[in-house]
Motif scaffolding. Structure first.
Motif, short mmCIF file in Angstrom:
data_model
loop_
_atom_site.label_atom_id
_atom_site.label_comp_id
_atom_site.label_asym_id
_atom_site.label_seq_id
_atom_site.Cartn_x
_atom_site.Cartn_y
_atom_site.Cartn_z
N LEU A 132 -7.36 -4.72 9.24
CA LEU A 132 -6.87 -4.26 7.94
C LEU A 132 -6.84 -2.74 7.88
N ARG A 133 -7.91 -2.12 8.33
CA ARG A 133 -7.97 -0.65 8.31
C ARG A 133 -6.84 -0.06 9.15
N ARG A 134 -6.62 -0.65 10.31
CA ARG A 134 -5.57 -0.14 11.20
C ARG A 134 -4.21 -0.19 10.50
N LYS A 135 -3.94 -1.27 9.78
CA LYS A 135 -2.65 -1.42 9.10
C LYS A 135 -2.53 -0.47 7.92
N LEU B 167 -17.70 -12.06 1.92
CA LEU B 167 -16.32 -12.00 2.41
C LEU B 167 -16.00 -13.20 3.28
N LEU B 168 -16.99 -13.63 4.06
CA LEU B 168 -16.79 -14.78 4.94
C LEU B 168 -16.45 -16.02 4.13
N ASP B 169 -17.06 -16.17 2.96
CA ASP B 169 -16.80 -17.33 2.11
C ASP B 169 -15.36 -17.38 1.63
N GLN B 170 -14.68 -16.23 1.62
CA GLN B 170 -13.30 -16.18 1.13
C GLN B 170 -12.26 -16.29 2.24
N LEU B 171 -12.70 -16.28 3.49
CA LEU B 171 -11.76 -16.21 4.60
C LEU B 171 -10.97 -17.49 4.83
N PHE C 214 0.86 -1.18 0.00
CA PHE C 214 0.00 0.00 0.00
C PHE C 214 0.89 1.22 0.00
N GLN C 215 0.74 2.05 -1.03
CA GLN C 215 1.61 3.22 -1.22
C GLN C 215 3.08 2.82 -1.12
N SER C 216 3.38 1.72 -1.82
CA SER C 216 4.74 1.19 -1.96
C SER C 216 5.29 0.54 -0.70
N GLN C 217 4.51 0.47 0.36
CA GLN C 217 4.97 -0.15 1.60
C GLN C 217 4.34 -1.53 1.77
N LEU C 218 5.17 -2.50 2.15
CA LEU C 218 4.70 -3.87 2.34
C LEU C 218 3.82 -3.95 3.58
N LEU C 219 2.64 -4.56 3.43
CA LEU C 219 1.72 -4.74 4.55
C LEU C 219 2.00 -6.07 5.24
N ASP C 220 2.02 -6.03 6.56
CA ASP C 220 2.20 -7.24 7.36
C ASP C 220 0.83 -7.83 7.65
N LEU C 221 0.38 -8.75 6.79
CA LEU C 221 -0.98 -9.27 6.87
C LEU C 221 -1.01 -10.74 7.27
N THR C 222 -2.04 -11.11 8.00
CA THR C 222 -2.31 -12.53 8.23
C THR C 222 -2.90 -13.10 6.94
N GLN C 223 -2.97 -14.43 6.88
CA GLN C 223 -3.53 -15.07 5.69
C GLN C 223 -4.98 -14.64 5.47
N ALA C 224 -5.74 -14.56 6.56
CA ALA C 224 -7.14 -14.17 6.44
C ALA C 224 -7.25 -12.72 5.96
N GLU C 225 -6.41 -11.84 6.49
CA GLU C 225 -6.45 -10.44 6.07
C GLU C 225 -6.08 -10.30 4.60
N PHE C 226 -5.08 -11.08 4.16
CA PHE C 226 -4.68 -11.03 2.76
C PHE C 226 -5.83 -11.48 1.86
N ARG C 227 -6.51 -12.54 2.26
CA ARG C 227 -7.63 -13.03 1.44
C ARG C 227 -8.75 -12.02 1.36
N LEU C 228 -9.03 -11.37 2.48
CA LEU C 228 -10.07 -10.35 2.48
C LEU C 228 -9.69 -9.19 1.56
N LEU C 229 -8.46 -8.71 1.69
CA LEU C 229 -8.00 -7.58 0.88
C LEU C 229 -7.98 -7.96 -0.60
N LYS C 230 -7.55 -9.18 -0.91
CA LYS C 230 -7.53 -9.63 -2.30
C LYS C 230 -8.94 -9.66 -2.88
N THR C 231 -9.90 -10.12 -2.07
CA THR C 231 -11.29 -10.16 -2.54
C THR C 231 -11.82 -8.77 -2.81
#
Length: 237
Positions: free
Chosen positions: A204-207, A181-185, A150-167
């Motif tokens: 996710l928002r916090r990060k 979203l729950l179906d993708q978690l 995000f804005q060229s900075q790597l996000l430290d995401l859990t697998q669930a957070e990554f899946r949510l963001l990807k969706t």
């Protein structure tokens, strides 16, 4: 019609026929440093914008004289002023999601005045940046590495957070329900509730806000779900 006297501040036009809500928005905008112009009659908006175009318009949909959707279409015939539509009807959301009427954003009632101010600041900031710089992707999803920047900075995401963001990033601007979203978690069919989605979205928002405190990348749509509102690596807003 009310107006501040500071000549060097940007003017935000509030088009709202509910006196208490209109005055509340005017008060918050003034505290935030903006000049304000408050109009309650829909018929008066287009002539006034032709006379003196504001920096941004907060435009209610339900108005006497001329409704907000019609006003927005008329304004787009001659002006590119940023327009934020305000609606109290959830059924209007589908019409506004595509923003094919020419609006730049929308807000659902009830809302926090602080949220409105944050939206106004973000939009005006984007407009100013757009005048000077070409748009750059704010969010880049690397599915191979399971990484997101995000804005060229790597996000430290859990697998669930990554899946949510990807969706969410698969269709920026589209509202995904909690169930979608729950179906993708998870892929192990564990039993979870829709509040699990809310918890992950909060993280996710916090990060994302840690990188850009003024960027509201993930937006809640009251009674519907969540959507992504930043530009992605494929150029979609």
């Amino acid at each position: 019609m009310n107006e501040t006297t500071a000549s060097d501040a940007l003017t935000v036009m509030v088009v709202e026929d509910e006196p208490k809500l209109g005055q509340l928005l005017v008060d918050y905008l003034r505290v935030a440093g903006y000049q304000t112009e408050w109009i309650a009659d829909g018929e008066a908006v287009v002539p006034r914008v032709r006379e003196a175009e504001p920096a941004l318009i907060l435009l209610d949909i339900m108005l006497p004289g001329l409704d907000g959707l019609s006003i927005c279409r008329e304004l787009r015939a001659f002006s590119s002023v940023p327009i934020v539509m305000v609606t109290a009807r959830v059924e209007e959301v589908d019409r506004l999601l595509g923003l094919d009427i020419g609006a730049d954003d929308y807000i659902c009632k009830p809302f926090s005045p602080r949220e409105v101010i944050a939206r106004v600041k973000a939009i005006l900031r984007r407009v100013r940046r757009g005048d000077a710089l070409p748009a750059e992707p704010a969010l880049v999803i690397d599915e191979v590495r399971c990484e997101a920047r995000f804005q060229s900075q790597l996000l430290d995401l859990t697998q669930a957070e990554f899946r949510l963001l990807k969706t969410l990033a698969s269709a920026p601007g589209r509202v995904f329900s909690r169930d979608q979203l729950l179906d993708q978690l998870y892929d192990d069919y564990r039993v979870v509730t829709d509040r699990t989605v809310d918890s992950h979205i909060k993280n996710l928002r916090r990060k994302l806000e840690h990188i850009c405190s003024d960027c509201e990348a993930i937006r809640s749509v009251y009674g519907v779900g969540y959507k992504l509102v930043v530009q992605t690596s494929d150029g979609r807003p």
